[in-house]
Write a protein that holds these residues in place. Structure first.
Motif, PDB file in Angstrom:
ATOM      1  N   SER A 192     -71.836 -40.507 -52.904  1.00 55.19           N
ATOM      2  CA  SER A 192     -70.678 -40.940 -52.109  1.00 55.19           C
ATOM      3  C   SER A 192     -69.860 -39.753 -51.618  1.00 55.19           C
ATOM      4  O   SER A 192     -69.245 -39.826 -50.554  1.00 55.19           O
ATOM      5  N   THR A 193     -69.847 -38.658 -52.370  1.00 56.00           N
ATOM      6  CA  THR A 193     -69.022 -37.519 -51.945  1.00 56.00           C
ATOM      7  C   THR A 193     -69.578 -36.851 -50.679  1.00 56.00           C
ATOM      8  O   THR A 193     -68.881 -36.060 -50.065  1.00 56.00           O
ATOM      9  N   TYR A 194     -70.807 -37.160 -50.313  1.00 52.28           N
ATOM     10  CA  TYR A 194     -71.345 -36.583 -49.081  1.00 52.28           C
ATOM     11  C   TYR A 194     -70.877 -37.355 -47.848  1.00 52.28           C
ATOM     12  O   TYR A 194     -71.188 -36.988 -46.723  1.00 52.28           O
ATOM     13  N   THR A 195     -70.181 -38.482 -48.091  1.00 52.57           N
ATOM     14  CA  THR A 195     -69.650 -39.240 -46.959  1.00 52.57           C
ATOM     15  C   THR A 195     -68.133 -39.109 -46.910  1.00 52.57           C
ATOM     16  O   THR A 195     -67.583 -38.527 -46.000  1.00 52.57           O
ATOM     17  N   ALA A 196     -67.487 -39.663 -47.928  1.00 55.28           N
ATOM     18  CA  ALA A 196     -66.017 -39.663 -47.962  1.00 55.28           C
ATOM     19  C   ALA A 196     -65.602 -39.977 -49.401  1.00 55.28           C
ATOM     20  O   ALA A 196     -66.404 -40.503 -50.169  1.00 55.28           O
ATOM     21  N   PRO A 197     -64.357 -39.667 -49.757  1.00 55.94           N
ATOM     22  CA  PRO A 197     -63.921 -40.017 -51.114  1.00 55.94           C
ATOM     23  C   PRO A 197     -64.094 -41.522 -51.342  1.00 55.94           C
ATOM     24  O   PRO A 197     -63.708 -42.322 -50.501  1.00 55.94           O
ATOM     25  N   THR A 198     -64.707 -41.863 -52.461  1.00 54.36           N
ATOM     26  CA  THR A 198     -64.967 -43.275 -52.748  1.00 54.36           C
ATOM     27  C   THR A 198     -64.347 -43.620 -54.096  1.00 54.36           C
ATOM     28  O   THR A 198     -64.562 -42.908 -55.075  1.00 54.36           O
ATOM     29  N   SER A 199     -63.601 -44.698 -54.126  1.00 56.24           N
ATOM     30  CA  SER A 199     -62.909 -45.071 -55.371  1.00 56.24           C
ATOM     31  C   SER A 199     -63.899 -45.654 -56.379  1.00 56.24           C
ATOM     32  O   SER A 199     -64.971 -46.141 -56.005  1.00 56.24           O
ATOM     33  N   LYS A 200     -63.503 -45.590 -57.659  1.00 56.86           N
ATOM     34  CA  LYS A 200     -64.348 -46.186 -58.700  1.00 56.86           C
ATOM     35  C   LYS A 200     -64.460 -47.691 -58.494  1.00 56.86           C
ATOM     36  O   LYS A 200     -65.491 -48.288 -58.790  1.00 56.86           O
ATOM     37  N   ALA A 201     -63.377 -48.284 -57.978  1.00 53.55           N
ATOM     38  CA  ALA A 201     -63.382 -49.736 -57.741  1.00 53.55           C
ATOM     39  C   ALA A 201     -64.452 -50.090 -56.706  1.00 53.55           C
ATOM     40  O   ALA A 201     -65.169 -51.083 -56.863  1.00 53.55           O
ATOM     41  N   ARG A 202     -64.590 -49.248 -55.667  1.00 52.30           N
ATOM     42  CA  ARG A 202     -65.599 -49.502 -54.631  1.00 52.30           C
ATOM     43  C   ARG A 202     -67.004 -49.384 -55.241  1.00 52.30           C
ATOM     44  O   ARG A 202     -67.888 -50.180 -54.930  1.00 52.30           O
ATOM     45  N   ILE A 203     -67.178 -48.389 -56.110  1.00 55.21           N
ATOM     46  CA  ILE A 203     -68.492 -48.221 -56.742  1.00 55.21           C
ATOM     47  C   ILE A 203     -68.811 -49.442 -57.612  1.00 55.21           C
ATOM     48  O   ILE A 203     -69.917 -49.986 -57.558  1.00 55.21           O
ATOM     49  N   ARG A 204     -67.798 -49.897 -58.363  1.00 61.38           N
ATOM     50  CA  ARG A 204     -68.004 -51.088 -59.206  1.00 61.38           C
ATOM     51  C   ARG A 204     -68.352 -52.307 -58.345  1.00 61.38           C
ATOM     52  O   ARG A 204     -69.245 -53.088 -58.679  1.00 61.38           O
ATOM     53  N   GLU A 205     -67.645 -52.420 -57.217  1.00 58.10           N
ATOM     54  CA  GLU A 205     -67.857 -53.560 -56.313  1.00 58.10           C
ATOM     55  C   GLU A 205     -69.304 -53.581 -55.798  1.00 58.10           C
ATOM     56  O   GLU A 205     -69.970 -54.624 -55.801  1.00 58.10           O
ATOM     57  N   VAL A 206     -69.781 -52.395 -55.411  1.00 66.78           N
ATOM     58  CA  VAL A 206     -71.136 -52.301 -54.862  1.00 66.78           C
ATOM     59  C   VAL A 206     -72.178 -52.546 -55.951  1.00 66.78           C
ATOM     60  O   VAL A 206     -73.173 -53.242 -55.739  1.00 66.78           O
ATOM     61  N   VAL A 207     -71.907 -52.000 -57.132  1.00 66.52           N
ATOM     62  CA  VAL A 207     -72.829 -52.197 -58.264  1.00 66.52           C
ATOM     63  C   VAL A 207     -72.954 -53.695 -58.573  1.00 66.52           C
ATOM     64  O   VAL A 207     -74.054 -54.205 -58.825  1.00 66.52           O
ATOM     65  N   GLU A 208     -71.833 -54.375 -58.496  1.00 66.24           N
ATOM     66  CA  GLU A 208     -71.842 -55.816 -58.769  1.00 66.24           C
ATOM     67  C   GLU A 208     -72.591 -56.560 -57.654  1.00 66.24           C
ATOM     68  O   GLU A 208     -73.369 -57.456 -57.916  1.00 66.24           O
ATOM     69  N   TRP A 209     -72.367 -56.118 -56.418  1.00 66.97           N
ATOM     70  CA  TRP A 209     -73.002 -56.786 -55.275  1.00 66.97           C
ATOM     71  C   TRP A 209     -74.525 -56.729 -55.379  1.00 66.97           C
ATOM     72  O   TRP A 209     -75.214 -57.700 -55.070  1.00 66.97           O
ATOM     73  N   VAL A 210     -75.040 -55.584 -55.843  1.00 69.37           N
ATOM     74  CA  VAL A 210     -76.503 -55.457 -55.911  1.00 69.37           C
ATOM     75  C   VAL A 210     -77.059 -55.952 -57.252  1.00 69.37           C
ATOM     76  O   VAL A 210     -78.268 -55.950 -57.460  1.00 69.37           O
TER      77      VAL A 210
END
Lengths: 301, 278
Positions: A99-117
Motif C-alpha cells: 500500500s505504501t507504493y500508492t498512498a498512505p493507507t489506514s489500518k482500518a482500510r486494510i482490515r476492511e479489504v481483508v474482510e471483503w476478500v
C-alpha cells in the motif's frame, strides 16, 4: 478507462504486439484472449507502465502511461497469474508494504479489504502458510487497497482448483456489481470469459484478430443443429428445396435467408426422414475462438 | 511517504533469513579468531612483535588491539561477499520472484523505488559494520583488558595509542568501513538493476572488486592506484597512522562517495528503461 492506440512493442527483432488498438469504457468487463505468447501479458505490461511501447499511445484513466504514469495508476489495481508475495512476512505486512507504493493507507482500510476478500483471522499468518486460494484472495486484497476504479486481471484463475476458479469468477462479478469497477480480464479459460465479459478482443501473434461483444459472438444467426437418421439424405432434400445454404460436421445446417426450422422439419418429415432433434445452435466463445485462430487448411501444391 | 517506503523496504530486507547469513558468518569468524588469538601461538608472536619494537606487550594486548586484529581479515574477505550478496539481491531478487511486477503496477516512480531500495542497502551496510565492530569489541572484552592500542600493518598503518585515543580512532575507522561496505552494496545494486539473476549481480560485483584488487597489486599499476576503488577501501586503516593522513583519507572518502552515487545513477537509469515482464 483504457485506450490503446496503434501500439507496437518489439523485443529486439521480434514483434510482440503489432499495431494494437482498443478501448475499454468505464463499467465494462473486457476480455483479452489469445494463446501463450500472443502478446496479452505484454499488452497488460504496457497498460501498467512496466513495458515501454516501441510506438503508439497507451492511456489509462485518461492519462498517458508514459508521461503521467503515477497519475494514471493512482486508481488502478492489478492481479497477475500465480500471485507472489513476501512469503516470510504476514499477509497484513505484505498489504502494508504494497500500500505504501500508492498512498498512505489506514489500518482500518486494510482490515476492511481483508474482510471483503474473506481473509479475516489469517492476516497475521505468514504468507508461506497460505494455500493457493488464499494467496489469490490476498492478491485481490492488495489490488483493492487503493480503492481502484480499474482492475487489471492477468490470468487470475491460473493454478486454482475448480472451486477456486468458481470463487474467483463470483468475486469478479461481485466486484463489478458492488464496487462498479471496470475490469480488464486476460484469461485462457474461455468459458470464464464467456460468463464474465461483455466484450472481448482476441490476439494472435501480437495482432488483434477480433474485437466485439460476447453476445454477438454467441449469436450465430441461421446455424441450426439437426439430428436425423440420415444426414446425407436430409442435406440433399433440403438443398433441393433451397432451404439451407451450408452444412457442417454432419450435424449443423445453415438456414437460407427467410427460412425457419418449422419448414425444415416439415420438409424432412414429408420426405419420410425421422427428425430426432432440431434446435437453434448457440456458438460458445470457445467454438468461436477455435475457429478464429485455427490455421488455414494446407493447400495441395 | 518516503520514510514509510524505506521502513517497509527494511522490513523486507531484515525479514528474510539470508540477510542474516553475513551476521552469522561474522559472529562465527570472530569467535574462532579470538579463541585462536588467545590459545595459539598467535598471541605470543604478537607479543614478540611488540617487544621487538620496544613496547611492553602486556600494555598493548588489549580489547582495541585484538579487535582490529580480528577485523582486518574479515573486512578483506567476508565483507565484500556479504555486502555484494545483499546488494545483488536488492532489485534482481524481486524481479526473479515476481514481486517487482506487483510493485510496478502501483503509481510509484521507478526512480523513487530505486532510491528507496538503494537507501535500504546503505542502511544495511551501516548496520553490518556497526554490528561487526560492536561484536568485535564485545568478544575481545570477554578475554582481554581495556588498555592501550597497537596497530601495525607494514606499509599501511602503525600506531601506538592510549585507550581513549585508540577508541576514537576505532570509531572513525568504523565510519570509513561503513563507506566501504556502502560502496560494495552500491556496485552490486547497480548490476542488480540490469536484467540478470541475483547471483549474477553478486558475482559481477565481486569480480569487479577482485579485478580492482588484483590490478592494484600489479607493480605496473602503482602509478594508477588512485583509479582502483579497492585502493581507497584501505583508508579505514590509514586512520591508525600517526599522524593520520587526512588529505589522503578525505580524497578516498570523496572518491568512494562518488562511486556510490555513480553506481546508483547507472543502476537507476538502466532500471528506468528496462521492460519488466513475468
Amino acid at each position: 478507462m483504457i485506450e490503446l492506440s496503434h501500439v507496437v512493442k518489439k523485443f529486439g527483432g521480434r514483434t510482440a504486439v503489432d499495431d494494437l488498438s482498443f478501448t475499454v469504457p468505464r463499467g465494462e468487463i473486457f476480455g483479452l484472449l489469445g494463446h501463450n505468447g500472443a502478446g496479452k501479458s505484454t499488452a497488460i505490461g504496457m497498460m501498467l507502465g512496466q513495458v515501454w511501447p516501441t510506438s503508439g499511445e497507451v492511456k489509462v484513466c485518461g492519462r498517458d502511461i508514459q508521461s503521467q504514469r503515477s497519475e494514471a495508476l493512482t486508481r488502478v489495481g492489478a492481479i497477475f497469474e500465480a500471485p507472489v508475495f513476501y512469503d516470510y512476512l504476514s499477509g497484513e505486512r505484505n498489504l502494508q508494504i504494497l500500500s505504501t507504493y500508492t498512498a498512505p493507507t489506514s489500518k482500518a482500510r486494510i482490515r476492511e479489504v481483508v474482510e471483503w476478500v474473506g481473509l479475516t483471522g489469517r492476516e497475521q499468518s505468514k504468507v508461506r502458510t497460505y494455500s493457493h486460494g488464499m494467496r489469490s484472495r490476498l492478491a485481490l486484497a492488495q489490488a483493492l487497497l487503493p480503492k481502484p476504479e480499474l482492475l487489471i486481471l492477468d490470468e487470475p484463475s491460473d493454478g486454482l482448483d475448480p472451486e477456486g476458479i468458481h470463487e474467483m469468477r463470483q468475486t469478479i462479478l461481485r466486484l463489478q456489481r458492488e464496487l462498479g469497477l471496470t475490469i480488464l480480464l486476460s484469461s485462457h479459460l474461455l468459458n470464464e470469459v464467456e460468463q464474465l465479459c461483455t466484450r472481448i478482443a482476441v490476439l494472435q501473434k501480437g495482432k488483434k484478430v477480433f474485437e466485439g461483444n460476447v453476445a454477438d459472438v454467441k449469436a450465430t444467426r441461421g446455424k441450426v443443429a439437426l439430428k436425423t437418421n440420415n444426414f446425407a439424405e436430409a442435406e440433399k432434400i433440403l438443398r433441393a428445396q433451397n432451404l439451407i445454404t451450408a452444412t457442417a460436421e454432419e450435424k449443423f445446417i445453415t438456414l437460407a435467408e427467410g427460412r425457419s426450422t418449422a419448414e425444415i422439419a416439415q420438409a424432412l418429415v414429408s420426405a419420410g426422414l425421422a427428425v430426432e432433434g432440431l434446435w437453434q445452435h448457440e456458438q460458445t466463445v470457445e467454438d468461436f475462438y477455435m475457429n478464429l485462430i485455427k490455421p488455414p487448411p494446407l493447400q495441395k501444391n | 511517504m518516503f520514510l514509510a517506503q524505506l521502513k517497509n523496504e527494511l522490513w523486507k530486507l531484515f525479514g528474510k533469513k539470508r540477510t542474516y547469513i553475513g551476521f552469522g558468518a561474522f559472529l562465527l569468524a570472530q569467535t574462532a579468531m579470538m579463541l585462536a588469538f588467545k590459545y595459539t601461538r598467535w598471541q605470543s608472536d604478537f607479543e614478540k612483535l611488540l617487544n621487538g619494537n620496544g613496547y611492553l606487550a602486556s600494555e598493548f594486548i588489549s580489547v582495541l588491539t585484538v579487535s582490529v586484529v580480528m577485523l582486518i581479515p574479515q573486512i578483506m574477505l567476508l565483507m565484500p561477499l556479504y555486502a555484494t550478496l545483499i546488494g545483488g539481491d536488492l532489485v534482481a531478487k524481486e524481479a526473479e520472484d515476481g514481486t517487482l511486477r506487483m510493485i510496478l503496477s502501483r503509481p510509484i516512480s521507478r526512480a523513487r523505488l530505486m532510491f528507496v531500495k538503494w537507501s535500504a542497502g546503505i542502511i544495511f551496510a551501516i548496520v553490518l559494520v556497526l554490528m561487526l565492530n560492536l561484536t568485535a569489541l564485545g568478544f575481545a572484552s570477554l578475554l582481554f583488558p581495556w588498555k592501550g592500542m597497537f596497530v601495525f600493518l607494514p606499509g599501511q598503518a602503525f600506531c601506538v595509542l592510549t585507550a581513549h585515543e585508540g577508541f576514537i580512532r576505532f570509531l572513525m575507522s568504523s565510519s570509513f568501513m561503513a563507506v566501504n561496505a556502502s560502496t560494495m552494496v552500491s556496485v552490486a545494486f547497480m548490476f542488480s538493476c540490469f536484467n540478470m539473476k541475483p547471483s549474477a549481480a553478486t558475482i559481477l560485483a565481486l569480480s569487479f572488486l577482485f579485478v580492482s584488487m588484483v590490478m592494484e597489486n600489479i607493480p605496473f599499476f602503482d602509478r594508477y592506484e588512485d583509479f582502483f576503488i579497492t585502493h581507497h577501501f584501505k583508508c579505514w586503516l590509514l586512520i591508525f597512522r600517526d599522524p593520520a593522513p587526512w588529505p589522503q583519507i578525505c580524497q578516498s572518502e570523496i572518491i568512494l562517495g562518488a562511486v556510490c552515487a555513480t553506481a546508483f545513477i547507472i543502476g537507476a537509469m538502466a532500471f528506468q528503461v528496462r521492460d519488466i515482464k513475468s
